[in-house]
Structures are given as structure tokens and as C-alpha cells.
Design a protein around this motif. Structure first.
Motif, PDB file in Angstrom:
ATOM      1  N   HIS A  11       0.844  -1.190   0.000  1.00 16.12           N
ATOM      2  CA  HIS A  11       0.000   0.000   0.000  1.00 16.12           C
ATOM      3  C   HIS A  11       0.875   1.234   0.000  1.00 16.12           C
ATOM      4  N   THR A  56      -2.501   6.172  -0.341  1.00 15.12           N
ATOM      5  CA  THR A  56      -3.947   6.143  -0.500  1.00 15.12           C
ATOM      6  C   THR A  56      -4.479   4.869  -1.151  1.00 15.12           C
ATOM      7  N   ARG A  57      -3.592   3.958  -1.601  1.00  7.79           N
ATOM      8  CA  ARG A  57      -4.062   2.831  -2.402  1.00  7.79           C
ATOM      9  C   ARG A  57      -3.555   1.491  -1.888  1.00  7.79           C
ATOM     10  N   ARG A 112      -2.261  -1.746  -3.442  1.00  7.65           N
ATOM     11  CA  ARG A 112      -1.700  -2.063  -4.759  1.00  7.65           C
ATOM     12  C   ARG A 112      -1.514  -3.581  -4.862  1.00  7.65           C
ATOM     13  N   VAL A 168     -11.277   2.144  -8.444  1.00  9.51           N
ATOM     14  CA  VAL A 168     -10.280   1.138  -8.816  1.00  9.51           C
ATOM     15  C   VAL A 168      -9.536   1.633 -10.042  1.00  9.51           C
ATOM     16  N   GLN A 213      -5.104  -1.454  -8.562  1.00  4.94           N
ATOM     17  CA  GLN A 213      -4.987  -0.463  -7.495  1.00  4.94           C
ATOM     18  C   GLN A 213      -6.372  -0.098  -6.964  1.00  4.94           C
ATOM     19  N   VAL A 214      -6.579  -0.333  -5.678  1.00  5.25           N
ATOM     20  CA  VAL A 214      -7.844  -0.016  -5.023  1.00  5.25           C
ATOM     21  C   VAL A 214      -7.626   1.246  -4.192  1.00  5.25           C
ATOM     22  N   VAL A 215      -8.260   2.332  -4.595  1.00  4.99           N
ATOM     23  CA  VAL A 215      -8.070   3.620  -3.935  1.00  4.99           C
ATOM     24  C   VAL A 215      -8.966   3.694  -2.705  1.00  4.99           C
ATOM     25  N   VAL A 227      -6.063   4.002   4.247  1.00  4.99           N
ATOM     26  CA  VAL A 227      -5.558   2.772   3.621  1.00  4.99           C
ATOM     27  C   VAL A 227      -4.691   1.928   4.563  1.00  4.99           C
ATOM     28  N   GLU A 243      -5.922  11.893  -4.015  1.00  7.07           N
ATOM     29  CA  GLU A 243      -6.744  10.792  -4.528  1.00  7.07           C
ATOM     30  C   GLU A 243      -8.202  10.875  -4.083  1.00  7.07           C
ATOM     31  N   TYR A 286     -10.647  10.942  -7.257  1.00  8.42           N
ATOM     32  CA  TYR A 286     -11.497   9.790  -7.545  1.00  8.42           C
ATOM     33  C   TYR A 286     -12.903   9.937  -6.965  1.00  8.42           C
TER      34      TYR A 286
END
Length: 619
Positions: free
Chosen positions: A25, A28-29, A31, A54, A62-64, A69, A367, A371
Motif C-alpha cells: 500500500h 492512499t491505495r 496495490r 479502482v 490499485q484499489v483507492v 488505507v 486521490e 477519484y
């Protein structure tokens, strides 16, 4: 955010632990490197509460998540074997995809673990430089010497840090990598930089500086990983443990001094000169590209490919021209989301925009803004690009640079103070902030319709929870787990199962179907949330003896089979099968009544969860 529910939903959505090669990670994501991306249910992942969006780029899924996180990452570590080892950049399988994607994935994995230490010490250096500029501290004091060492040491000895993360990525021995990196920055070797007539067994070489270097250590650790595999295979077992590191160090370090170092220094110097040429001859173009497109790079994960350029530029020139315009890019998106905050009438949109604005301006974490708001609304994101490009061009013309690696943000601005034309910096940042803010606030955007608020709980919202198991009801306080026994996780009852089938206790949405099978979370349409935890500490079984029949987000009816488990095998493994069934949102359902006792069969009334309105009427 309920971190455990988010973690379970994400892990289920990416195809389960068995589909994950590695997980790290960043700020913010989450990975993921997935074994088969086609097995991931992107729609389900995006629908998971707590997930912003995503992005599939750079060989990663990558999951935002946003600022939370690390907490979600920690919860994934609790319900799977992913986490601790891969958090430092290890990859159990080589990333798939084309060469470019694999390169981005490699850079991301190697730099992610050190990024915040690098940024934190860089920020300290920036504050120290500002203190000297404003005569708050003088350079001839021991206080300055201590603070300078604290802020400067990490970037100077960066090869040592990268030796660890690179070793974990390439699956090399970390301590041998550390020995190699230590030799590169050893004081005696550093003293030979620039001296003529250097030879190694008669082979002439030029000693270059490895302070703050990136390429040599990554290349040599990659070579080390292959050498170790070969040596472990051919050397006798009695000696390979100590002979392998000796041979690797003996050949690797001179190889760097004689070949890798001079070549990388030549390439790095050329790249640094190239960057300098752009900013000398067309600074507006370099600034506009970095200021306008940086956040686009972030969306696709391509910004990781530029991070080594920052360190290379710093190593060769002692300054980083590339960073200045990135401040404009970051603050422009923060300003655009601030415009959404001011203009929006949608309460949900306002509630998202407020923390996203503060996060973007203060910490440079954009992010959530991109997003969650700017990109879905389209216009604010475009306005941010326009403001960032104009502001970046102005900052580029001003020749503004940083003397430390920092994550661009409002708090990191001191890194730019006194470096270049400060008037142009102020104008550039002002334009980057004002233009997207005014465009967003005045021109506006297509605002989503306000969702109808859920009806408040009432007497009709009382929920009769049916028994999900065949077994014997016991008081929750008899559960051999303090958190459940003391009601810390909610009020309810516990059941000692006599069969291995778990059924839905009411019509519900599966809020969390843990991959390990040890627990199920359910949500009723009226808002009641119930957790069923099969056994105590059974998460440690990592799914063994459990067969989950449902997935997160699935709709079920009362009496539907949720999962099956082998109670005898679980008890033989040393685990208590006492199963708590608790209401986890006590603020909406503060009381439990009509508790069953003694033997019970699935489908029979177990207890009633009393809504807050009913409780108020009764009181």
C-alpha cells in the motif's frame, strides 16, 4: 469506515487471497498484483463501502481507499496471509504485463516503503532551510548540526534503504544487499570520488559518488538475486550459507565500482542535463507538462516512473526542478474540490469535498478529491488540469526548485523558499489555486441528485433475529473472548453449535463474507447490522474447515444457507466453537429483548433487536 468490512469486501472482490501474488500500500491505495485480473469483480470492489475507485495500471490492480488505507491494509493482514511481508515490497510472483508495466510495478514496490521516510525527512530539511533563511537559526550551532544530520542522513544513505526494499522485491538476501550498499557509501570509498589513477587488480576505474544514488543499488541487487540462486544450487550445503554472501559481495561491489556505477553516473548525468536543458530553454513547457499532467500520471500510476528522476536530478545537480510545478498540480486539484465544496448543494457531495479539500491542501493527498469528486464530476478535474498547467508554467519560468525530496503539499512549501524566483512562485501557486476554484465555483458542474435520506428507525423497525444455527443458547458473557463477553462488539447471545450449517437469520444483504469463513456480517434493510462469529480465534485457521456459500453484497432470504463448517475438525484443532451473534450498531438498536435459552434450531426466534425509537417510547 468499518475497516474490517472494507478489507473483507476488497479481498473477496479481487478474487480472494489465492488470486493475489503480492500486496503493498502507498499513501492512499492498496496495490495488488493479481495472478489473473479477469477473476477480479471490479464492480463489486468499487461498491465496497470505503472504496473510492479502482485503477488498473502499471501491472497493478490499485484499489483507492484514501487516508485510511493503512487501517484497511492491516485488516487484510488479519484475515489473510497477505500483508506484513509484502508491505515492504516483496512480490511472490513476477508482475505480468508488458515491459513498461513491469518497470512501473518494480519502481512502485521498491520505493513505496521508503517514500514517507524520504518525504518526512525532506520536509524537515525544508523547514530547517527556511529557518536559516529567516535567521531563526544559524549554521554554526550544534543545534543546526543535529537537525541537519536528522534531515539529511536518509537521502544521503538512500542506497542502504533501497537495498532492503530491492532485496525483498527481487527475493535476494537482505543482509547481503545491505553489505553491498554499505560498501558503496563507506567513508573511505566516498573519499576517493574524483581522484585520478584508481585501479582494482590493475583494472582502472573512476570512483563516482553513490550518495543518494538509485540505479546502481537496484541493478546490483537484481544481479545478486540471480547469483544467489546459482550459488545455492552449486555450492555444498555445508558451506553455501557463508560462502554465497562472501562470493556475491566480492564480485558485486567491484562490479559496481568498475562498471555499473560509472555507466549509471553517465546516464544519470545525461538525464539531469536533459532536464536542465528543458527548463533552461523552454521552462514554461517543462512546468506546464508537470503541472498539467502530474495528476493524470497519478491516475494511471505512472508517476512512480518519475520518482527516480527526482532523486537522479538531486544526485547530479543538488536540486530538483521537476518538483516545483508539481506543487501547482496538487494545489490546483485541491482548489477545484474546494470549489465543489462551496458550490454543491448535495449534502453527501459537500461532506466528501470538505475533508478532501483539507487533505489536498495540507498533505498533498489528492486521490480522495480526484477519484471521489473531481474525476466523476469531470469539469472540476479538467479545471484542475488547466490551473495546474498555467501555474506550473509560471513556476517553471521562475526557475523554482527544491533542495530536498518532498511530497508536494501546503505543508511542504518551505522546501521551495529561497530557491528561484519567489515572486513567480507566489504568482504560479496563486494562479494554480484561484483559476480552478473560480472555474468550478462559477462555471459549475452537473451535480448528482440528492439521495433520499433513509427513514429513521421506528417501532416497526424492531428486528426479530432467527437462530442461524442448531445448538444451545448461552449467555454472551460466557463467551471465552473478552471483547464479545463484555459486549464491546455489540449485544446479543451466543450459541454452542450441534451441526455445521449456518443459515441467514433474516432477509439481509451480506455486508461482509470473510474469505476465512470464520465470520459473516449481515445488514437488514431497516439498518440493523448483525455479526455472526463462528468460534473463537478461528480466523487463525485461514479458511480451513470452512466453506462459504455467499459473497459480499449478495442478497439473501431468511433460512438461506450461508456457509458450512466442520465443527469436529475445528475443535480437534484446539478452537472453541462458541458462536456469538451480536448487533454491531447499538446506536440504532440499543436494546435486545426476548432472548431464547437452551436448545434451539435454526429458523426459531433467537432475540429481538429493539430500535432506538421503540426504546425511546418504552422509556
Amino acid at each position: 469506515m468499518d475497516y474490517s468490512k472494507t478489507a473483507a469486501g476488497v479481498l473477496q472482490g479481487v478474487g480472494g487471497e489465492e488470486n493475489v501474488s503480492s500486496l503493498v500500500h502507498c499513501a492512499t491505495r492498496l496495490r495488488f498484483v493479481l495472478k489473473d485480473e479477469s477473476k477480479a469483480d471490479t464492480a463489486a470492489v468499487k461498491a465496497t463501502p470505503g472504496v473510492v475507485t479502482v485503477a488498473q495500471a502499471g501491472g497493478q490492480y490499485q484499489v483507492v481507499i484514501g487516508n485510511d488505507v493503512p487501517d484497511v491494509f492491516a485488516e487484510i493482514g488479519k484475515i489473510s496471509k497477505l500483508g506484513a511481508a509484502s508491505a515492504d515490497g516483496a512480490a511472490t510472483d513476477a508482475p505480468k504485463g508488458n515491459l513498461f508495466n513491469r518497470f512501473i510495478s518494480m519502481i512502485s514496490s521498491i520505493f513505496t516503503p521508503v517514500l514517507w521516510a524520504l518525504a518526512g525527512t525532506g520536509l524537515l530539511k525544508a523547514f530547517l532551510a527556511a529557518a536559516v533563511t529567516f535567521n531563526w537559526i544559524t549554521t554554526d550551532t550544534t543545534t543546526y548540526a543535529v537537525l541537519n544530520a536528522l534531515s539529511d542522513a536518509f537521502i544521503n544513505f538512500l542506497p542502504i534503504a533501497l537495498s532492503i526494499t530491492a532485496a525483498r522485491y527481487f527475493k535476494a538476501n537482505e543482509w547481503t544487499s545491505l553489505a553491498i550498499a554499505g560498501a558503496l557509501v563507506y567513508p573511505t570509498m566516498a573519499g576517493l570520488v574524483g581522484q585520478p589513477g584508481l585501479t582494482f587488480f590493475g583494472i582502472p576505474f573512476t570512483m563516482v559518488s553513490y550518495v543518494s544514488s538509485v540505479i546502481p543499488i537496484i541493478v546490483v541487487v537484481w544481479l545478486q538475486s540471480h547469483a544467489e540462486k546459482f550459488l545455492y544450487h552449486v555450492l555444498p550445503g555445508a558451506v553455501k550459507r557463508f560462502m554465497t554472501p562472501m562470493i556475491v559481495v566480492l564480485f558485486a561491489v567491484p562490479l559496481v565500482f568498475v562498471v555499473i556505477g560509472p555507466i549509471s553516473d553517465l546516464l544519470g548525468g545525461g538525464l539531469g542535463k536533459g532536464i536542465g536543458w528543458v527548463f533552461d530553454n523552454a521552462p514554461w513547457a517543462g512546468g506546464a507538462i508537470m503541472g498539467g499532467l502530474w495528476q493524470v500520471f497519478v491516475i494511471f500510476g505512472l508517476h512512480w516512473g518519475l520518482v527516480p528522476l527526482f532523486t537522479l536530478e538531486f544526485q547530479t545537480t543538488g536540486q530538483i526542478l521537476l518538483v516545483g510545478p508539481v506543487f501547482a498540480a496538487v494545489l490546483a486539484q485541491a482548489a477545484a474540490v474546494a470549489g465543489v465544496w462551496v458550490r454543491a448543494r448535495n449534502k453527501n457531495l459537500k461532506s466528501l469535498a470538505a475533508p478532501a479539500t483539507l487533505s489536498g491542501f495540507l498533505a498533498g493527498i489528492t486521490e480522495p478529491a480526484i477519484y471521489g469528486i473531481n474525476l466523476p464530476l469531470k469539469r472540476p478535474f479538467a479545471f484542475g488540469i488547466v490551473g495546474g498547467a498555467i501555474g506550473g508554467a509560471i513556476i517553471g519560468i521562475g526557475g523554482v526548485f527544491a533542495k530536498a525530496f518532498v511530497v508536494p503539499s501546503g505543508l511542504a512549501l518551505p522546501a521551495l523558499f529561497g530557491n528561484g524566483n519567489m515572486i513567480m512562485l507566489i504568482i504560479g501557486l496563486g494562479v494554480a489555486i484561484v483559476v480552478p476554484f473560480l472555474l468550478t465555483a462559477i462555471v459549475g458542474f452537473v451535480e448528482p441528485a440528492e439521495e433520499a435520506a433513509p427513514a429513521p428507525a421506528s417501532a416497526e423497525n424492531d428486528l426479530v433475529v432467527l437462530s442461524p444455527l442448531d445448538g444451545t443458547v448461552v449467555d454472551l458473557s460466557e463467551t471465552p473472548d473478552a471483547a464479545f463477553a463484555e459486549g464491546a462488539l455489540g449485544d446479543g447471545v451466543a450459541i454452542l453449535p450441534r451441526s455445521g450449517a449456518l443459515y441467514a437469520p433474516f432477509d439481509a444483504t451480506i455486508a461482509a463474507a470473510f474469505p476465512t469463513g470464520h465470520a459473516i456480517g449481515l445488514r437488514h434493510a431497516d439498518g440493523a447490522e448483525v455479526l455472526i462469529h463462528i468460534g473463537i480465534d478461528t480466523v487463525k485457521l485461514a479458511g480451513q474447515h470452512f466453506d462459504v456459500k455467499v459473497t459480499t453484497g449478495q442478497q439473501v432470504k431468511a433460512g438461506d444457507l450461508l456457509l458450512e463448517f466442520d465443527g469436529d475438525a475445528i475443535e480437534k484443532a484446539g478452537y472453541d466453537l462458541t458462536t456469538p451473534i451480536v448487533v454491531t450498531n447499538g446506536e440504532l438498536y440499543p436494546a435486545i429483548t426476548d432472548r431464547a435459552s437452551g436448545p434451539v434450531s435454526h429458523g426459531e426466534p433467537l432475540f429481538t433487536a429493539v430500535s432506538v425509537e421503540s426504546a425511546a417510547v418504552t422509556a
